[in-house]
Structure formats: structure tokens, C-alpha cells
Scaffold this motif. Structure first.
Motif, PDB file in Angstrom:
ATOM      1  N   GLU A 103       0.850  -1.213   0.000  1.00  0.00           N
ATOM      2  CA  GLU A 103       0.000   0.000   0.000  1.00  0.00           C
ATOM      3  C   GLU A 103       0.875   1.249   0.000  1.00  0.00           C
ATOM      4  O   GLU A 103       0.593   2.223  -0.698  1.00  0.00           O
ATOM      5  CB  GLU A 103      -0.921   0.006   1.226  1.00  0.00           C
ATOM      6  N   LEU A 104       1.952   1.185   0.786  1.00  0.00           N
ATOM      7  CA  LEU A 104       2.879   2.315   0.853  1.00  0.00           C
ATOM      8  C   LEU A 104       3.534   2.559  -0.517  1.00  0.00           C
ATOM      9  O   LEU A 104       3.697   3.698  -0.947  1.00  0.00           O
ATOM     10  CB  LEU A 104       3.944   2.046   1.922  1.00  0.00           C
ATOM     11  N   GLU A 105       3.871   1.457  -1.182  1.00  0.00           N
ATOM     12  CA  GLU A 105       4.461   1.566  -2.527  1.00  0.00           C
ATOM     13  C   GLU A 105       3.507   2.318  -3.463  1.00  0.00           C
ATOM     14  O   GLU A 105       3.920   3.233  -4.192  1.00  0.00           O
ATOM     15  CB  GLU A 105       4.748   0.164  -3.069  1.00  0.00           C
ATOM     16  N   ASP A 106       2.233   1.930  -3.419  1.00  0.00           N
ATOM     17  CA  ASP A 106       1.228   2.612  -4.268  1.00  0.00           C
ATOM     18  C   ASP A 106       1.124   4.087  -3.909  1.00  0.00           C
ATOM     19  O   ASP A 106       1.034   4.946  -4.789  1.00  0.00           O
ATOM     20  CB  ASP A 106      -0.154   1.953  -4.088  1.00  0.00           C
ATOM     21  N   PHE A 107       1.142   4.358  -2.596  1.00  0.00           N
ATOM     22  CA  PHE A 107       1.011   5.740  -2.121  1.00  0.00           C
ATOM     23  C   PHE A 107       2.180   6.606  -2.633  1.00  0.00           C
ATOM     24  O   PHE A 107       1.990   7.703  -3.154  1.00  0.00           O
ATOM     25  CB  PHE A 107       0.958   5.753  -0.583  1.00  0.00           C
ATOM     26  N   LEU A 108       3.384   6.076  -2.491  1.00  0.00           N
ATOM     27  CA  LEU A 108       4.565   6.845  -2.915  1.00  0.00           C
ATOM     28  C   LEU A 108       4.562   7.053  -4.428  1.00  0.00           C
ATOM     29  O   LEU A 108       4.881   8.138  -4.920  1.00  0.00           O
ATOM     30  CB  LEU A 108       5.855   6.125  -2.494  1.00  0.00           C
ATOM     31  N   LYS A 109       4.161   5.985  -5.155  1.00  0.00           N
ATOM     32  CA  LYS A 109       4.136   6.063  -6.617  1.00  0.00           C
ATOM     33  C   LYS A 109       3.108   7.079  -7.100  1.00  0.00           C
ATOM     34  O   LYS A 109       3.396   7.932  -7.937  1.00  0.00           O
ATOM     35  CB  LYS A 109       3.787   4.685  -7.187  1.00  0.00           C
ATOM     36  N   SER A 110       1.900   6.985  -6.544  1.00  0.00           N
ATOM     37  CA  SER A 110       0.826   7.858  -7.039  1.00  0.00           C
ATOM     38  C   SER A 110       1.065   9.314  -6.666  1.00  0.00           C
ATOM     39  O   SER A 110       0.608  10.220  -7.354  1.00  0.00           O
ATOM     40  CB  SER A 110      -0.541   7.380  -6.551  1.00  0.00           C
ATOM     41  N   ASN A 111       1.800   9.556  -5.568  1.00  0.00           N
ATOM     42  CA  ASN A 111       2.060  10.950  -5.178  1.00  0.00           C
ATOM     43  C   ASN A 111       3.473  11.401  -5.566  1.00  0.00           C
ATOM     44  O   ASN A 111       3.891  12.500  -5.185  1.00  0.00           O
ATOM     45  CB  ASN A 111       1.875  11.116  -3.669  1.00  0.00           C
ATOM     46  N   THR A 112       4.165  10.545  -6.328  1.00  0.00           N
ATOM     47  CA  THR A 112       5.563  10.784  -6.734  1.00  0.00           C
ATOM     48  C   THR A 112       6.410  11.370  -5.583  1.00  0.00           C
ATOM     49  O   THR A 112       7.006  12.429  -5.690  1.00  0.00           O
ATOM     50  CB  THR A 112       5.662  11.703  -7.987  1.00  0.00           C
ATOM     51  N   ILE A 113       6.381  10.655  -4.450  1.00  0.00           N
ATOM     52  CA  ILE A 113       7.156  11.072  -3.269  1.00  0.00           C
ATOM     53  C   ILE A 113       8.394  10.173  -3.164  1.00  0.00           C
ATOM     54  O   ILE A 113       8.291   8.949  -3.334  1.00  0.00           O
ATOM     55  CB  ILE A 113       6.314  10.928  -1.976  1.00  0.00           C
ATOM     56  N   SER A 114       9.544  10.779  -2.899  1.00  0.00           N
ATOM     57  CA  SER A 114      10.754   9.991  -2.681  1.00  0.00           C
ATOM     58  C   SER A 114      10.807   9.604  -1.192  1.00  0.00           C
ATOM     59  O   SER A 114      10.455  10.400  -0.318  1.00  0.00           O
ATOM     60  CB  SER A 114      11.972  10.820  -3.062  1.00  0.00           C
TER      61      SER A 114
END
Lengths: 277, 339
Positions: free
Chosen positions: B27-38
Motif C-alpha cells: 500500500e505504501l508503494e502505491d502511495f509513494l508512486k501515485s504521489n511521486t514522493i521519494s
């Protein structure tokens, strides 16, 4: 000139020719794309067989021709399926058999030469009201099919396997094209005769293919060329006092030669430019 | 409900999850990807972490983490990838079947691929061929052939010319009549009416590259992937553009398909399969018309597909050198059977 249209058969014939001229070349585009030229030969001969049966039995050739062509298409599809062979082979067999039976009927039933000639040349002025309705119905069916299945048609013309794997019902598309062509060829015989059916179906499509670079444009131009040939052929026939079918045929052939020559010249020019580079 | 995983940025909570197993990390992976957060400047707190979780955290790019209960294996993974880790208590190992599957010396990508399949986070469908027999003109081309491909797996089938590789792909597509056996894709048996309704789950890129001269642009070829579906033209354009951008061929959109190079055509065809949202990709001799640069590009593109959608991919090829670049299983088709 316009007083011509005060005669109902002339006006009706002109309008039917116009409608067919604009819509029938769309099936020509399909035939070229699916490489179904042997099929249209078969249907042309089937139309002659239908005419011969009608003349021999003294019944209406227009409806008989439609019926015979539909039966031939059904027979061809069934035979190809049961023999697991290409429809092209079956269509060649049916074409030869149709001609044989047609000539036998003409001879056995002493059909008048002028009646036989009417099958070969057709006449736009002999179209009655019900036949006009049939022309309009078939034209609308072609347009409806084209616009409803436009994306699927494009997929099938590009590659049938890829179309199939994309979920397109390619058999439905193919069979509908064959069915519409059968109808188109059968009724076109009434207008332009069995020998010149290509003029309203194939030639406009062929010319459009020579100069258009997208499917949309090929269909649009095929339709425009068909319509233009019909209108100009109608008036040229009046002025030159020749049959409408031959006027349309000569005009279309001239345009085809000009476009073909122009394409040859431009491709040669392109080649020499490449060499110079 | 108690939070199992929390991520903070400068002391502020930016993400949390209360799911179980490794799902919070996905879920965290999806969150970081969708918000383009490093993840570089984020701080992660997790309840429990074994080797599997450690690999996922490393792959996400976290540099600082706190784990309440950590295994020795996880600690080794963190130290191998220079992650600053603190913990409350340490145990020799976490009692979980997944832990047994991770050795500790793999790459984070390889572990992620394996875990994601276990988590069912792949778009691919399973493919099963059982006792398949196909005769063409009375000659048995495939004889009692068995093949099993798991969800999101990629397999390569080698074989000499005429060994029946293309025949096998066409049978899977449902184009060739089957003499014996059955083919199952996901829940559907090929050839049934249910299958007919769902056959666009298969994307096919064929060997001979379409030789006709039908006037068609690259973007129109990609659109064919949606020809079997009803949708507004704006949606078709949108999906076509996304698929072409993904395969780096959007600049070719208006070019005639027939004027493209072999490599460009392959990218367009893979974009077509992406647009179609194909769950199983069947590639027939994809390197046949490619130079070495185009082969490398295709390798990168297929790896990107696996890393994202993870469709099931079956490639038939006799290009041994190119096949050796991949990590998937390799089968040999010989005498009508898979060896």
C-alpha cells in the motif's frame, strides 16, 4: 436540360444512381481490403444467373437476382466450411457453374437477345418505386454498418488475427461484408448491368486507394468519386446520347488512368530526389 | 484499530496502514508512486519485520526506519543496504512461511517480484495447457503437450523452425482447432462461449509484422487494442496516448505504421497490448526483425512491463542470446512436446 427531371422515371433513376454512386463504392473498399475480388466475380455471374432464371421463368429479374446472390453466398459459406477450404476456391467453382447454367437457361427457354442484353447493360430508367426503396435500404445498411463497426472494420483490415485477439468478432464483420456485397452487386446490375458493376463498386475504391493515405480518406474519396462519376456520367450520357452505364464507365476509366499516371510520375520524382540526396 | 505501519515526514504523519502481512508495504508503494514522493527523507515505523519486509523497505528507498520486532535476517538485509535501523527487540527469525522463501542474498527487485506474485499483486492470469494435441493436414504438430505458467510469470519457449512454436501460440489464442487436450487461461477454458467474451485478455504480437499496405497510423494500430470494447472516443484517445507514452512511441503516433522500423513496430504493438489491458502477452519471435539496439530496447521494455503491470508473458523465440538476458523459465519445444 433540367426539363429531363419532369419525367418521373428519369428523376427516380437519377436519384437512385446518385444514392448508389455515393454508397456502393464503400463495399468496393471492403472488397479490395479483404482481397475478395473473386467473390465479386462470382456475384456478378450469380447476378447474371438470377437474371437468366427470371427471364426464363418470366418473373421479376431484380428480386430474383437478389435472392440468387444471397443463396449463392450462403452455399459458398457452407461449402467452404464443410470442405474446410478457402472461400476463393469455392467462389471460382460457383462462378463457372453459374455462367454455364445461365447460358443453358437462355438457350433452352429461347430468351430474346434484347432481354439478355438488358441484363448486361442495365437501365437506370427502368427502376420502379419498390426497387428504389430497396436501393435506399441497402445504401442505408452500408452506411450504418460502416459507422457502427468502423473501429472493428479497421482492425480486421489491418490484421484478422490481431483483430480477433483484441476481442473483435471478425467472422461477423467478414460475413456482413460478404452479405452486403451480395446485395450491392445484385441491385447494381439493374442500374449499370452485369458487365459494368465494377464501375460503381470497385473503380472508385481503387482510385481512392491510389491517392489516399488513411482508411477514413479512402472511404470518403471512394464515396465522392462514385457520386461524381454517377452525376457526371448521367449528364454526359444525355449529351453524348450513349447509355448511362457506358458514359460512367468511360469517365471512371479516364480518371483512373490520370490518377494512376500521376502517382507513377510523383513516385518516380520522389525516387530521383532520393538518388540525388 | 492499531496502526501497523506509520510513515512520517519531519515528525508529521504522512501515511499509515493497519493491514496485515506485507500488504502495508505494498500500500505504501502505491502511495509513494501515485504521489511521486521519494522515500529518502521519510521515516518508517513498522511493528514487525523479517527478511521479506526488509527487502521491500530497502526497495522503496527508505534510509531511516524503526522496527518494534526485528529478525536477525532483516537486520542483515538493512545493514547490507546501509539503512539506518533502530528496534525494540530482536529475534533469530520470524515464524512465517514467506521468511523461508527469502535467502537474504537476492536483489531487492527479485524478492519484490516474488512477493508481489504471492500477494496476488500481478495483472497476469495463469495459463495451463494440458495434453494438447494439434494436427495440421493430418500431421501431428503438437502431441500431448503440457505447459503451466503461473500468474505474472514469464516463460520462453525455444525450438527449431517448424517445431510448432507458432502453432502453440495460435492454439492458446483459440485460432487453431484442438485435436485433444485443453487450454485454460485464468478461469476460462479456451474455445468456450465464456472465453469468447473475454478473449481480449490475450495480447498477441506476431512474427511476420503485418505485411499488407492498409493505410494506418501508429496510433490507430494502438487503438485496435480497444476495437472490441465500447467506449467514448475521448477515452480511447486517452488510453492510446498513455500506452504509447509508456512504451516511448508517442512521437510516432501520426507516422504510417508501415514506414516504422522493426523496433518501432514492436513498441507500437506492445503499446496496443497495453491499451487492450492484456493479462497474458504472447510474443512470437519478437526479435526476428530487430537489430541489436532494438533488441536491447525490447528487453528493457519487457522488464518495465514486469515491474509494473506484471502480465503473464509467453515468448517463443530461437534467439538464445536474447533469451539468456532474462530471468524467466526457458522451455524447449521438440517433437511436439515441451522438454
Amino acid at each position: 436540360m433540367l426539363e429531363l427531371f419532369s419525367y418521373e422515371p428519369v428523376l427516380r433513376g437519377f436519384l437512385v444512381l446518385l444514392v448508389a454512386g455515393f454508397t456502393f463504392p464503400i463495399t468496393g473498399v471492403y472488397l479490395l481490403r479483404l482481397n475478395l475480388l473473386p467473390l465479386r466475380f462470382m456475384l456478378m455471374h450469380g447476378a447474371l444467373l438470377g437474371g437468366a432464371i427470371a427471364l426464363a421463368a418470366n418473373i421479376n429479374p431484380f428480386w430474383t437476382t437478389i435472392l440468387v446472390n444471397l443463396l449463392l453466398v450462403w452455399f459458398m459459406a457452407q461449402t467452404a466450411r464443410s470442405l474446410k477450404t478457402d472461400m476463393g476456391y469455392v467462389s471460382i467453382f460457383i462462378m463457372v457453374a453459374s455462367m454455364g447454367v445461365a447460358f443453358a437457361l437462355i438457350s433452352l427457354f429461347n430468351v430474346q437477345a434484347k432481354d439478355t442484353m438488358s441484363l448486361l447493360w442495365g437501365s437506370i430508367f427502368a427502376v420502379d418505386n419498390w426497387q428504389s426503396v430497396a436501393f435506399i435500404f441497402i445504401s442505408l445498411a452500408i452506411l450504418a454498418f460502416h459507422f457502427i463497426f468502423y473501429r472493428q472494420l479497421k482492425a480486421v483490415f489491418f490484421d484478422t488475427t490481431i483483430a480477433y485477439s483484441s476481442g473483435v468478432n471478425e467472422k461477423l464483420i467478414y460475413n456482413t461484408v460478404v452479405f452486403l456485397t451480395a446485395l450491392t452487386v445484385a441491385v447494381a446490375m439493374k442500374l449499370i448491368g452485369a458487365l459494368l458493376i465494377d464501375v460503381v463498386i470497385i473503380l472508385p475504391a481503387l482510385i481512392a486507394t491510389l491517392h489516399s493515405r488513411s482508411f477514413k480518406r479512402v472511404v470518403l474519396w471512394a464515396s465522392l468519386w462514385g457520386g461524381m462519376f454517377s452525376v457526371s456520367g448521367f449528364f454526359a450520357a444525355y449529351w453524348l446520347k450513349v447509355p448511362t452505364s457506358s458514359a460512367i464507365a468511360i469517365l471512371a476509366t479516364l480518371v483512373f488512368l490520370v490518377v494512376y499516371w500521376q502517382k507513377k510520375v510523383s513516385s518516380k520524382r520522389g525516387l530521383s530526389n532520393v538518388k540525388r540526396l | 484499530m492499531e496502526k501497523s505501519l506509520i510513515v512520517t515526514a519531519n515528525g508529521q504523519e504522512t501515511f499509515f496502514s493497519n493491514s496485515k502481512w506485507l500488504y502495508p508495504l505494498f500500500e505504501l508503494e502505491d502511495f509513494l508512486k501515485s504521489n511521486t514522493i521519494s522515500a529518502d527523507n521519510l521515516f518508517l515505523t513498522d511493528k514487525i519485520a523479517g527478511k521479506a519486509a526488509a527487502f521491500l523497505i530497502v526497495r522503496l528507498g527508505f534510509k531511516k526506519v524503526h522496527i518494534e520486532l526485528i529478525s536477525e535476517g532483516a537486520l542483515a538485509v538493512f545493514s547490507r543496504f546501509l539503512v539506518d535501523v533502530t528496534f525494540d527487540s530482536k529475534v533469530p527469525k520470524i515464524q512465517c512461511a514467506t521468511e523461508e522463501l527469502v535467502k537474504g542474498n537476492e536483489s531487492p527487485d527479485a524478492v519484490w517480484q516474488m512477493l508481489r506474485r504471492r500477494a496476488g499483486r500481478v495483472s497476469g492470469l495463469s495459463l495451463s495447457v494440458e495434453s494438447l494435441g494439434i494436427a495440421i493436414d493430418g500431421v501431428l504438430v503438437l502431441d500431448s503437450l503440457d505447459l503451466k505458467v503461473g500468474k505474472g510469470d514469464h516463460v520462453f519457449i525455444k525450438g527449431d523452425n517448424g517445431a510448432g512454436k507458432t502453432t502453440l501460440l495460435k492454439a492458446i489464442l483459440g485460432i487453431l482447432p484442438i485435436s485433444s487436450g485443453r487450454i485454460q487461461i485464468g478461469d476460462w477454458q479456451v474455445g468456450t462461449s465464456e472465453w469468447e467474451r473475454n478473449r481480449s485478455v490475450l495480447g498477441y504480437v506476431h512474427q511476420d509484422m503485418v505485411k499488407n499496405n492498409f493505410p494506418i497510423s501508429a496510433s490507430e494500430v494502438v487503438e485496435i487494442g480497444l476495437a472490441g470494447k465500447r467506449m467514448p472516443s475521448a477515452e480511447i484517445q486517452h488510453r492510446t496516448e498513455i500506452a504509447m507514452r509508456r512504451t516511448r512511441c508517442f512521437h510516432l503516433a501520426t507516422r504510417s505504421y508501415h514506414e516504422l522500423s522493426g523496433g518501432e513496430k514492436q513498441r507500437v504493438n506492445i503499446a496496443r497490448c497495453l491499451c487492450q489491458e492484456a493479462k497474458v502477452l504472447l510474443l512470437d519471435e519478437p526479435t526476428s526483425f530487430l537489430d541489436s539496439k532494438a533488441k536491447d530496447e525490447l528487453f528493457i521494455l519487457l522488464n518495465e512491463l514486469w515491474a509494473n503491470e506484471a502480465p503473464t508473458i509467453v515468448v517463443v523465440s530461437h534467439d538464445d542470446q536474447w533469451i539468456s538476458l532474462f530471468s524467466g523459465k526457458v522451455f524447449e519445444l521438440s517433437n511436439g512436446k515441451i522438454c
